[in-house]
Design a protein around this motif. Structure first.
Motif, short mmCIF file in Angstrom:
data_model
loop_
_atom_site.label_atom_id
_atom_site.label_comp_id
_atom_site.label_asym_id
_atom_site.label_seq_id
_atom_site.Cartn_x
_atom_site.Cartn_y
_atom_site.Cartn_z
N GLU A 14 47.90 34.15 35.86
CA GLU A 14 47.31 35.23 36.66
C GLU A 14 46.09 35.82 35.96
O GLU A 14 45.06 36.08 36.59
N ALA A 15 46.19 35.99 34.64
CA ALA A 15 45.08 36.57 33.87
C ALA A 15 43.84 35.69 33.95
O ALA A 15 42.72 36.19 34.08
N TYR A 16 44.02 34.37 33.87
CA TYR A 16 42.87 33.47 33.93
C TYR A 16 42.23 33.45 35.32
O TYR A 16 41.01 33.35 35.45
N THR A 17 43.06 33.57 36.34
CA THR A 17 42.52 33.65 37.70
C THR A 17 41.69 34.91 37.87
O THR A 17 40.58 34.88 38.44
N ILE A 18 42.20 36.03 37.36
CA ILE A 18 41.49 37.30 37.47
C ILE A 18 40.20 37.26 36.67
O ILE A 18 39.15 37.72 37.14
N ARG A 19 40.26 36.72 35.45
CA ARG A 19 39.05 36.64 34.64
C ARG A 19 37.97 35.82 35.34
O ARG A 19 36.79 36.18 35.33
N SER A 20 38.37 34.71 35.94
CA SER A 20 37.41 33.87 36.64
C SER A 20 36.74 34.62 37.79
O SER A 20 35.52 34.53 37.99
N LYS A 21 37.52 35.40 38.54
CA LYS A 21 36.96 36.16 39.66
C LYS A 21 36.05 37.29 39.18
O LYS A 21 35.06 37.62 39.83
N ILE A 22 36.41 37.88 38.03
CA ILE A 22 35.55 38.93 37.47
C ILE A 22 34.21 38.35 37.04
O ILE A 22 33.14 38.90 37.35
N LEU A 23 34.25 37.22 36.34
CA LEU A 23 33.03 36.63 35.79
C LEU A 23 32.16 35.98 36.86
O LEU A 23 30.93 36.04 36.79
N HIS A 24 32.78 35.34 37.85
CA HIS A 24 32.02 34.56 38.81
C HIS A 24 31.78 35.26 40.15
O HIS A 24 30.89 34.87 40.91
N GLU A 25 32.59 36.29 40.42
CA GLU A 25 32.44 37.00 41.69
C GLU A 25 32.19 38.49 41.51
O GLU A 25 31.94 39.20 42.50
N GLY A 26 32.30 38.98 40.28
CA GLY A 26 32.14 40.42 40.05
C GLY A 26 33.28 41.23 40.63
O GLY A 26 33.11 42.40 40.99
N ALA A 27 34.47 40.62 40.71
CA ALA A 27 35.62 41.27 41.36
C ALA A 27 36.09 42.48 40.56
O ALA A 27 35.91 42.56 39.34
N PHE A 28 36.69 43.43 41.28
CA PHE A 28 37.24 44.63 40.66
C PHE A 28 38.71 44.75 41.04
O PHE A 28 39.08 44.53 42.19
N TYR A 29 39.56 45.08 40.06
CA TYR A 29 40.99 45.23 40.29
C TYR A 29 41.43 46.64 39.89
O TYR A 29 41.26 47.04 38.73
N PRO A 30 42.00 47.40 40.80
CA PRO A 30 42.38 48.78 40.49
C PRO A 30 43.52 48.90 39.48
O PRO A 30 43.65 49.91 38.80
N ASP A 31 44.35 47.86 39.37
CA ASP A 31 45.48 47.90 38.44
C ASP A 31 45.21 47.06 37.19
O ASP A 31 46.13 46.52 36.58
N LEU A 32 43.95 46.96 36.81
CA LEU A 32 43.57 46.08 35.70
C LEU A 32 44.14 46.55 34.37
O LEU A 32 44.43 45.74 33.49
N GLN A 33 44.32 47.85 34.21
CA GLN A 33 44.86 48.36 32.95
C GLN A 33 46.27 47.82 32.71
O GLN A 33 46.61 47.39 31.60
N ASP A 34 47.09 47.83 33.74
CA ASP A 34 48.46 47.31 33.61
C ASP A 34 48.45 45.82 33.29
O ASP A 34 49.22 45.34 32.46
N LYS A 35 47.54 45.08 33.92
CA LYS A 35 47.44 43.64 33.67
C LYS A 35 46.95 43.38 32.24
O LYS A 35 47.34 42.40 31.60
N SER A 36 46.08 44.27 31.74
CA SER A 36 45.60 44.15 30.36
C SER A 36 46.75 44.31 29.38
O SER A 36 46.86 43.56 28.40
#
Length: 313
Positions: free
Chosen positions: A261-283
């Motif tokens: 899940e973390a790698y999928t999110i990182r890819s979307k952040i880097l390549h799409e500029g995605a934002f996740y409201p619960d990113l702190q919990d995932k961190s």
């Protein structure tokens, strides 16, 4: 009962610098809460004889605390460098174990700098010098002592880079930067295996020949494709990381899910500029997986235990 060997070593370091003319220094940046607990100048003794002076550096414009660690007294420059590298690794492990944001600050190939301690070359400590040592730093010193006197390999460049990225990620100003830094810390540890299948080698060879013999493809496209095709003989970074996790955290079935899940999110952040409201919990989740991974690699328990997640979390 006094330790005569320690007294003799300290005397040589302090009052006879020509016998031990070399030192090594490591610059450290700590998070604003000073979780290491050092207050002003401090003196540590590691491994029964290594003297480490921690000197704060003043910088009113800088929001974090800065210290320089001076490792005192070595007969050769190579001894000083080896001790400096091991101390840097020990500091990073302490940051991981105690969950403390920390960055090593250096602009040289190595995180330590060897210097000349003799009167014409640098600072010499007097045997009359006194330093404060706070009780709040006792746990830090215990962890540093444990790792510095251990067999943690200082030549493990992959582990050093990985722990640097991990510890520094918590100093990032935004949750997205922190998350990307944490996940990226896994990549230096991912040693990609080379596939040794005869059929695969032939497929790659045939595909390369087709690309190279193509009359329609421009040369720059050919070169790009050739590199991608040759990489087919090696496993991907993501697959190597999965193998790393399953090797060291064999009993943890959820760690792999958190990683994917973390790698999928990182890819979307880097390549799409995605934002996740619960990113702190995932961190927090991926951070705990990585901390347990480091613990398994170095062979020591975390002083601030990581959370093991379940399917209900």
């Amino acid at each position: 009962m006094p330790n005569n060997h320690l007294s003799k070593t300290r005397y040589e370091i302090a009052d006879k610098p020509k016998l031990r003319p070399y030192g090594s220094k490591v610059d450290i940046i700590l998070g604003g809460n000073n979780q290491f607990g050092f207050d002003g100048e401090s003196c540590l003794i590691l491994g029964n004889e290594l003297i480490v002076r921690l000197i704060p550096r003043q910088n009113k414009k800088f929001e974090f605390q800065k210290f320089t660690a001076y490792l005192e007294g070595f007969a050769t420059a190579s001894e000083a460098e080896e001790a400096g590298l091991k101390f840097a690794m020990s500091v990073l492990w302490a940051a991981v174990s105690l969950r403390c944001p920390l960055r090593l600050e250096y602009h040289t190939p190595l995180p330590c700098v060897v210097y000349d301690r003799t009167p014409h070359g640098g600072i010499v400590m007097s045997s009359d010098s006194t330093f404060s040592f706070t009780s709040g730093a006792s746990l830090v010193v215990e962890v540093l002592e444990q790792s510095f006197t251990s067999n943690i390999p200082i030549n493990n460049k992959r582990l050093l880079v990985s722990m640097e990225l991990f510890a520094a990620a918590r100093l990032e100003a935004t949750e997205r930067a922190r998350f990307v830094g944490l996940v990226s810390a896994l990549e230096p540890l991912a040693e990609q295996k080379k596939f040794e299948y005869p059929d695969l080698k032939q497929i790659v060879k045939d595909t390369l020949n087709k690309v190279q013999n193509s009359l329609d493809l421009p040369d720059d496209i050919k070169r790009s494709l050739e590199g991608s095709i040759r990489n087919l003989t090696r496993e991907s970074v993501s697959h190597a990381i999965k193998r790393l996790i399953t090797t060291h955290l064999t009993e943890d079935k959820i760690a792999l899910e958190i990683l994917e899940e973390a790698y999928t999110i990182r890819s979307k952040i880097l390549h799409e500029g995605a934002f996740y409201p619960d990113l702190q919990d995932k961190s927090y989740k991926i951070e705990d997986v990585i901390r347990r991974l480091y613990s398994a690699i170095v062979g020591y328990e975390l002083r601030f235990p990581a959370i093991t997640y379940t399917n209900n979390d």
